[in-house]
Write a protein that holds these residues in place. Structure first.
Motif, short mmCIF file in Angstrom:
data_model
loop_
_atom_site.label_atom_id
_atom_site.label_comp_id
_atom_site.label_asym_id
_atom_site.label_seq_id
_atom_site.Cartn_x
_atom_site.Cartn_y
_atom_site.Cartn_z
N VAL A 11 5.46 41.13 17.67
CA VAL A 11 6.03 42.49 17.73
C VAL A 11 4.89 43.46 18.01
CG1 VAL A 11 7.09 44.36 16.42
CG2 VAL A 11 7.99 42.03 16.23
N VAL A 12 5.09 44.36 18.99
CA VAL A 12 4.12 45.41 19.30
C VAL A 12 4.80 46.75 19.05
CG1 VAL A 12 2.61 46.42 21.04
CG2 VAL A 12 3.08 43.95 21.09
N THR A 13 4.38 47.46 17.99
CA THR A 13 4.90 48.81 17.79
C THR A 13 4.17 49.74 18.75
OG1 THR A 13 3.36 49.62 16.09
CG2 THR A 13 5.23 48.26 15.34
N LEU A 28 2.29 38.49 27.27
CA LEU A 28 3.22 37.73 28.10
C LEU A 28 2.48 36.75 28.99
CD1 LEU A 28 5.69 40.57 29.20
CD2 LEU A 28 6.20 38.67 27.65
N ARG A 29 1.39 37.20 29.54
CA ARG A 29 0.58 36.34 30.41
C ARG A 29 0.05 35.13 29.63
NH1 ARG A 29 -2.43 40.19 32.20
NH2 ARG A 29 -0.98 40.74 33.85
N ALA A 30 -0.19 35.31 28.33
CA ALA A 30 -0.70 34.23 27.50
C ALA A 30 0.41 33.34 26.93
CB ALA A 30 -1.53 34.81 26.35
N GLY A 31 1.68 33.67 27.23
CA GLY A 31 2.79 32.82 26.82
C GLY A 31 3.53 33.25 25.57
N ALA A 32 3.22 34.43 25.02
CA ALA A 32 3.90 34.89 23.82
C ALA A 32 5.31 35.38 24.12
CB ALA A 32 3.09 36.01 23.17
N ARG A 33 6.15 35.39 23.08
CA ARG A 33 7.48 35.99 23.14
C ARG A 33 7.38 37.36 22.47
NH1 ARG A 33 10.53 33.65 19.83
NH2 ARG A 33 9.08 32.15 18.90
N VAL A 34 7.54 38.42 23.25
CA VAL A 34 7.19 39.76 22.79
C VAL A 34 8.41 40.63 22.55
CG1 VAL A 34 5.86 41.84 23.29
CG2 VAL A 34 5.02 39.61 24.07
N THR A 35 8.43 41.25 21.37
CA THR A 35 9.39 42.31 21.05
C THR A 35 8.62 43.61 20.93
OG1 THR A 35 10.91 40.84 19.86
CG2 THR A 35 11.05 43.19 19.36
N VAL A 36 9.06 44.62 21.64
CA VAL A 36 8.44 45.94 21.54
C VAL A 36 9.30 46.83 20.66
CG1 VAL A 36 7.84 48.04 22.81
CG2 VAL A 36 7.25 45.80 23.76
N PHE A 37 8.70 47.34 19.59
CA PHE A 37 9.37 48.33 18.75
C PHE A 37 8.99 49.70 19.30
CE2 PHE A 37 10.04 51.10 15.10
CZ PHE A 37 11.24 50.62 14.59
N ALA A 38 9.93 50.31 20.02
CA ALA A 38 9.65 51.54 20.75
C ALA A 38 10.33 52.73 20.09
CB ALA A 38 10.13 51.41 22.20
N HIS A 39 9.70 53.86 20.16
CA HIS A 39 10.28 55.07 19.58
C HIS A 39 11.56 55.43 20.29
CE1 HIS A 39 10.33 59.56 18.70
NE2 HIS A 39 10.39 58.99 17.53
#
Length: 327
Positions: A11-13, A28-39
């Motif tokens: 998770v990236v806030t 993403l380039r490194a293969g992670a599954r990313v969730t962005v917590f966006a305002h």
């Protein structure tokens, strides 16, 4: 090849922002599954993430809402906490908002990570917490000096984050970047503000003080630093400077930008662009030996190359009106 991030849930806030979006791309380039917590924004903008919508999950919310961030960080391996109010000038006008977002919001994030058993949380600090250097290069042991409401709230946020490590063994690491720059940075910052003016063909550059020095780090290097800190078990419970370790004055920086853009504009001092007395940070130069000793990180993009890449990117963007420049 480093396979550390493959299939890890992250998770990236604040991932819709300048550094956050580049960090998201690197993950993403490194293969992670990313969730962005966006305002959350009622008009639906995705910041710098519009090209990644098929590759990431976006959760809209507010870090000041503890329940929202707790839900967003369930079943998560790593949390990168970048969400914050960052504009120094606005912090004088709205200090309370900076306290609730930067301090209380950070408490919500680290508390959620503690409750959800997150493997690692990397909290974002800033070199502004050191104020004007009492000694250089600036190590992590340098005294903290709140010379603006913004820096005061970041000092508070750092302390809250580290208190969870000491009180509850929450696996917190604090990343303290020095003057990150590059494509996508807001025109409020010195480098894009000057470049916008030079690229638009102005004859006069209106700027504040030319004597302060800064340690500039290209944004991809900063993103790689965040990831390296999160990978290393040696960084838990530590604060780590993330800077190139090179110092340049604002005046010398402007001369370099003039050469890159081939614009010989005359530099004009504008008092309105000068910080309040006692607030100016005169020297910033990172001692980056600790992060280099505990992780695989080292900066790879030279200042000249990074500024050239930034200028090339800005040349493709709409040029701001003169009234929108802020240096």
């Amino acid at each position: 090849m480093n396979n550390f991030w493959k299939n890890r849930s992250v998770v990236v806030t604040g991932g819709e922002g300048f550094i956050g979006s580049v960090l998201t791309e690197e993950l993403l380039r490194a293969g992670a599954r990313v969730t962005v917590f966006a305002h959350y924004k009622p008009y639906g903008t995705r910041g710098h993430l519009s090209h990644l919508l098929d590759d990431i999950k976006i959760v809209s919310g507010d870090i000041r809402d503890a329940e929202q961030i707790r839900e967003a960080t369930k079943n998560t391996d790593t949390v990168f906490h970048l969400a914050a109010l960052i504009g120094i000038p606005y912090s004088y006008a709205a200090p309370h908002t900076y306290v609730t977002t930067n301090v209380e919001g950070t408490r919500n994030v680290v508390a959620a990570c503690q409750q959800n058993g997150v493997r690692r949380v990397v909290h974002t600090s800033t070199s502004e917490v050191y104020g004007t250097a009492l000694s250089v290069p600036i190590s992590e042991e340098h005294p903290l000096q709140p010379q603006s409401p913004y820096s005061a709230t970041k000092i508070g946020a750092d302390a809250i984050a580290m208190s969870y490590y000491h009180s509850y063994d929450t696996p917190v690491s604090i990343c303290r970047p020095f003057n990150t720059y590059g494509p996508r940075q807001s025109a409020r910052a010195i480098i894009p503000a000057v470049l916008q003016q030079l690229l638009s063909g102005v004859d006069e550059l209106k700027v504040g003080s030319l004597t302060p020095t800064r340690d500039f780090t290209f944004v991809s290097d900063t993103a790689q630093g965040f990831m390296a800190i999160a990978e290393s078990d040696k960084t838990v419970g530590r604060t780590l400077n993330l800077g190139a370790g090179e110092e340049i004055s604002i005046g010398a920086l402007i001369e370099l930008l003039k050469k890159i853009t081939q614009n010989s504009a005359r530099v004009v001092h504008d008092p309105e662009r000068t910080r309040p007395t006692g607030s100016e940070v005169h020297r910033l130069l990172a001692d980056n030996r600790l992060v280099r000793s505990l992780t695989r990180w080292q900066p790879t993009v030279s200042l000249k190359d990074g500024l050239t890449q930034t200028a090339e990117w800005l040349a493709l963007q709409p040029i701001l009106r003169a009234s929108e420049y802020a240096v």
